[in-house]
Design a protein around this motif. Structure first.
Motif, PDB file in Angstrom:
ATOM      1  N   LEU A 328       0.840  -1.200   0.000  1.00 52.67           N
ATOM      2  CA  LEU A 328       0.000   0.000   0.000  1.00 52.67           C
ATOM      3  C   LEU A 328       0.874   1.247   0.000  1.00 52.67           C
ATOM      4  N   ASP A 329       1.856   1.285   0.890  1.00 51.44           N
ATOM      5  CA  ASP A 329       2.733   2.452   0.948  1.00 51.44           C
ATOM      6  C   ASP A 329       3.607   2.562  -0.298  1.00 51.44           C
ATOM      7  N   ALA A 330       4.068   1.426  -0.826  1.00 54.33           N
ATOM      8  CA  ALA A 330       4.923   1.455  -2.018  1.00 54.33           C
ATOM      9  C   ALA A 330       4.161   2.019  -3.214  1.00 54.33           C
ATOM     10  N   CYS A 331       2.911   1.584  -3.388  1.00 59.88           N
ATOM     11  CA  CYS A 331       2.107   2.119  -4.496  1.00 59.88           C
ATOM     12  C   CYS A 331       1.859   3.609  -4.305  1.00 59.88           C
ATOM     13  N   ALA A 332       1.506   4.001  -3.081  1.00 61.79           N
ATOM     14  CA  ALA A 332       1.236   5.412  -2.814  1.00 61.79           C
ATOM     15  C   ALA A 332       2.479   6.259  -3.056  1.00 61.79           C
ATOM     16  N   GLN A 333       3.621   5.792  -2.588  1.00 56.64           N
ATOM     17  CA  GLN A 333       4.877   6.532  -2.767  1.00 56.64           C
ATOM     18  C   GLN A 333       5.181   6.753  -4.240  1.00 56.64           C
ATOM     19  N   ASN A 334       5.070   5.710  -5.034  1.00 56.79           N
ATOM     20  CA  ASN A 334       5.395   5.828  -6.454  1.00 56.79           C
ATOM     21  C   ASN A 334       4.390   6.693  -7.204  1.00 56.79           C
ATOM     22  N   LEU A 335       3.121   6.546  -6.885  1.00 59.45           N
ATOM     23  CA  LEU A 335       2.107   7.364  -7.544  1.00 59.45           C
ATOM     24  C   LEU A 335       2.286   8.843  -7.204  1.00 59.45           C
ATOM     25  N   ARG A 336       2.608   9.122  -5.949  1.00 58.95           N
ATOM     26  CA  ARG A 336       2.835  10.519  -5.568  1.00 58.95           C
ATOM     27  C   ARG A 336       4.065  11.079  -6.279  1.00 58.95           C
ATOM     28  N   ALA A 337       5.097  10.242  -6.433  1.00 64.27           N
ATOM     29  CA  ALA A 337       6.288  10.682  -7.168  1.00 64.27           C
ATOM     30  C   ALA A 337       5.939  11.012  -8.617  1.00 64.27           C
ATOM     31  N   GLN A 338       4.922  10.338  -9.139  1.00 65.75           N
ATOM     32  CA  GLN A 338       4.473  10.602 -10.507  1.00 65.75           C
ATOM     33  C   GLN A 338       3.541  11.804 -10.589  1.00 65.75           C
ATOM     34  N   GLY A 339       3.241  12.413  -9.447  1.00 71.73           N
ATOM     35  CA  GLY A 339       2.387  13.588  -9.437  1.00 71.73           C
ATOM     36  C   GLY A 339       0.917  13.292  -9.269  1.00 71.73           C
ATOM     37  N   ILE A 340       0.593  12.102  -8.806  1.00 72.21           N
ATOM     38  CA  ILE A 340      -0.805  11.684  -8.654  1.00 72.21           C
ATOM     39  C   ILE A 340      -1.250  11.870  -7.211  1.00 72.21           C
ATOM     40  N   ARG A 346      -5.447   2.432   6.861  1.00 74.72           N
ATOM     41  CA  ARG A 346      -4.889   1.174   7.358  1.00 74.72           C
ATOM     42  C   ARG A 346      -4.999   0.058   6.332  1.00 74.72           C
ATOM     43  N   ASP A 347      -6.169  -0.012   5.655  1.00 75.01           N
ATOM     44  CA  ASP A 347      -6.386  -1.143   4.742  1.00 75.01           C
ATOM     45  C   ASP A 347      -6.970  -0.701   3.401  1.00 75.01           C
ATOM     46  N   TRP A 348      -6.717   0.571   3.025  1.00 66.53           N
ATOM     47  CA  TRP A 348      -7.287   1.053   1.758  1.00 66.53           C
ATOM     48  C   TRP A 348      -6.361   2.072   1.109  1.00 66.53           C
ATOM     49  N   ILE A 349      -6.595   2.269  -0.181  1.00 63.33           N
ATOM     50  CA  ILE A 349      -5.896   3.296  -0.944  1.00 63.33           C
ATOM     51  C   ILE A 349      -6.878   3.887  -1.937  1.00 63.33           C
ATOM     52  N   GLU A 350      -6.845   5.206  -2.103  1.00 61.98           N
ATOM     53  CA  GLU A 350      -7.698   5.881  -3.090  1.00 61.98           C
ATOM     54  C   GLU A 350      -6.810   6.714  -4.002  1.00 61.98           C
ATOM     55  N   ILE A 351      -6.972   6.487  -5.306  1.00 57.09           N
ATOM     56  CA  ILE A 351      -6.106   7.102  -6.314  1.00 57.09           C
ATOM     57  C   ILE A 351      -6.965   7.959  -7.227  1.00 57.09           C
ATOM     58  N   HIS A 352      -6.544   9.206  -7.435  1.00 58.20           N
ATOM     59  CA  HIS A 352      -7.326  10.144  -8.228  1.00 58.20           C
ATOM     60  C   HIS A 352      -6.795  10.218  -9.659  1.00 58.20           C
ATOM     61  N   PRO A 353      -7.649  10.607 -10.596  1.00 62.50           N
ATOM     62  CA  PRO A 353      -7.212  10.703 -11.999  1.00 62.50           C
ATOM     63  C   PRO A 353      -6.078  11.716 -12.166  1.00 62.50           C
ATOM     64  N   GLY A 354      -5.238  11.464 -13.144  1.00 64.73           N
ATOM     65  CA  GLY A 354      -4.148  12.385 -13.426  1.00 64.73           C
ATOM     66  C   GLY A 354      -3.282  11.863 -14.553  1.00 64.73           C
ATOM     67  N   THR A 355      -2.266  12.620 -14.872  1.00 64.94           N
ATOM     68  CA  THR A 355      -1.318  12.228 -15.914  1.00 64.94           C
ATOM     69  C   THR A 355       0.026  11.951 -15.252  1.00 64.94           C
ATOM     70  N   PRO A 356       0.366  10.662 -15.057  1.00 66.84           N
ATOM     71  CA  PRO A 356       1.615  10.340 -14.354  1.00 66.84           C
ATOM     72  C   PRO A 356       2.842  10.844 -15.108  1.00 66.84           C
ATOM     73  N   LYS A 357       3.811  11.365 -14.353  1.00 67.34           N
ATOM     74  CA  LYS A 357       5.092  11.776 -14.913  1.00 67.34           C
ATOM     75  C   LYS A 357       6.026  10.569 -14.968  1.00 67.34           C
ATOM     76  N   PRO A 358       6.905  10.515 -15.949  1.00 71.20           N
ATOM     77  CA  PRO A 358       7.892   9.432 -15.978  1.00 71.20           C
ATOM     78  C   PRO A 358       8.933   9.642 -14.888  1.00 71.20           C
ATOM     79  N   VAL A 359       9.034   8.670 -13.997  1.00 68.92           N
ATOM     80  CA  VAL A 359      10.009   8.737 -12.908  1.00 68.92           C
ATOM     81  C   VAL A 359      10.654   7.357 -12.768  1.00 68.92           C
ATOM     82  N   GLU A 360      11.665   7.274 -11.922  1.00 68.80           N
ATOM     83  CA  GLU A 360      12.216   5.960 -11.578  1.00 68.80           C
ATOM     84  C   GLU A 360      11.361   5.371 -10.466  1.00 68.80           C
ATOM     85  N   ILE A 361      10.763   4.210 -10.747  1.00 69.25           N
ATOM     86  CA  ILE A 361       9.889   3.546  -9.787  1.00 69.25           C
ATOM     87  C   ILE A 361      10.729   2.855  -8.723  1.00 69.25           C
TER      88      ILE A 361
END
Length: 411
Positions: A328-340, A346-361
């Motif tokens: 959960l934290d790994a996905c959130a970290q990478n998505l935020r790095a992409q600008g999302i 504790r047991d959920w993640i919510e991801i909003h629409p956006g245009t991810p930037k190319p970064v090193e995952i």
């Protein structure tokens, strides 16, 4: 339409290796998954004294219902949770002195629900480091059996280990379970035990397993449904059509239900008796989905979620925090790095629409993070991985496989 052959299932291969080792006779496994996890499992069986012959398309295992042939052994499970959790139960049902250890990553993951259940059944075991974690030693003298209560809220693998070992006990087992997750993986276990000659009866939250002898057989390994999720997600994301043969309506693996999530998001899905096809329609809708039973596909959905037209909320996936990494934290970290924009609980993640930037995952040495964000890179050219080699755990040829798919689709 592109027909895509996906490697064999890791979950099915691991269970089949255990069942073959415990069975009377010689079992042939057809098209097993060849990866770091499964090779580690097979090598561990060899160290325990089982005869394992490996050819490219089939593995032959000579079973020993009485338990390991080795009177003592040092077993190294690598990064494989299946080996680290299943094999202590197999060894405990035999006789001898056995030590189990694994990689630093696997040492961090819990084994306590299993090992404490074994202790309750009279198994003599001791932790050498942190309580509830590898490394551990077992002085095995067989298991009488009886009744046991198990908390399976962190992983269904603890229940699977006890179920698989239960027929090897003198009296059989009654296992009362609380907090079970990933129920479809338990269903795989029960179906495979049945295929090897042992029927388990479920009475509400209790599993009743007789003392019995598994019978060797010729067993084909179906394609890996978790791996297929990357193919299906890629089709939905890129507006292409992908068919995976061998994963049809009779498939054992619950992770095939990931295509139902894609259908809810707007993809077209067709499942026949022997194949599943996903076609992208050019749109992905936001969705709220409970992924408790298919949590290994959570990173797949999380990685492509920014391309939906509304928020994607994934719920009831706390157990993904105790996988190869905190997913959960790994996905959130990478998505935020992409600008999302991302929120987590504790047991959920919510991801909003956006245009991810190319970064090193940041892969966190987790194969599923690497493969999931590789799929999303279809729409984000320039994305790189800090640890591309971590895919060897379940799919060593993933990057070449996916590059071929991109060329075929010209994306």
């Amino acid at each position: 339409m592109t027909v895509i052959a996906v490697p064999g299932s890791k979950s099915v291969t691991a269970r089949a290796l255990f069942l073959a080792a415990a069975a009377e006779g010689v079992t042939t496994l057809r098209r097993p998954l060849v990866s770091d996890d499964t090779e580690g499992f097979a090598e561990a069986l060899t160290v325990l004294g089982y005869a394992v012959e490996r050819a490219p398309e089939e593995w032959r295992i000579t079973g020993r219902p009485q338990g390991p042939a080795s009177a003592s052994a040092e077993v190294y499970a690598r990064d494989a949770a299946t080996a680290a959790r299943f094999l202590p139960a197999l060894a405990a049902a035999g006789h001898g002195d056995f030590r189990f250890d694994a990689s630093a990553q696997m040492r961090r993951r819990p084994v306590a629900p299993l090992t404490e259940a074994l202790r309750t059944l009279g198994v003599d075991l001791a932790y050498e480091g942190e309580s509830g974690h590898l490394p551990l030693r077992i002085a095995a003298s067989g298991i009488d059996g009886g009744e046991i209560e198990l908390d399976a809220s962190l992983s269904s693998q603890f229940l699977t280990a006890l179920l698989l070992a239960a027929p090897l006990t003198a009296e059989g087992l009654r296992i009362r379970v609380t907090g079970i997750v990933s129920v479809p993986y338990v269903e795989i276990t029960l179906a495979m035990m049945r295929a090897f000659g042992v029927e388990v009866v479920r009475e509400g939250d209790t599993f009743v397993v007789p003392s019995a002898t598994y019978q060797a057989r010729d067993y084909p390994i179906e394609p890996d449904a978790s791996t297929a999720s990357y193919v299906f997600a890629a089709a939905a994301l890129s507006g292409r059509t992908a068919t995976v043969p061998g994963l049809g309506s009779g498939a054992l693996q619950g992770d095939l239900a990931f295509v139902d999530v894609l259908r809810r998001m707007g993809a077209e899905v067709e499942t026949t008796a022997d194949a599943t096809t996903v076609t992208g329609t050019g749109r992905l809708s936001g969705v709220t989905v409970n992924m408790r039973d298919i949590s290994d596909t959570m990173p797949t959905l999380a990685a492509i979620a920014p391309f939906a037209d509304g928020p994607v909320r994934i719920e009831d996936v706390y157990n993904t925090r105790v996988k190869e990494c905190d997913r959960l934290d790994a996905c959130a970290q990478n998505l935020r790095a992409q600008g999302i924009r991302v929120e987590t609980g504790r047991d959920w993640i919510e991801i909003h629409p956006g245009t991810p930037k190319p970064v090193e995952i940041a892969c966190h040495a987790d194969h599923r993070i690497a493969m999931s964000f590789s799929v999303a890179a279809l729409r984000t050219p320039g994305t790189t991985l800090d640890d591309p080699g971590c895919v060897k755990k379940t799919f060593p040829g993933f990057h070449g496989f996916f590059a071929d798919l991109r060329r075929t689709w010209d994306v």
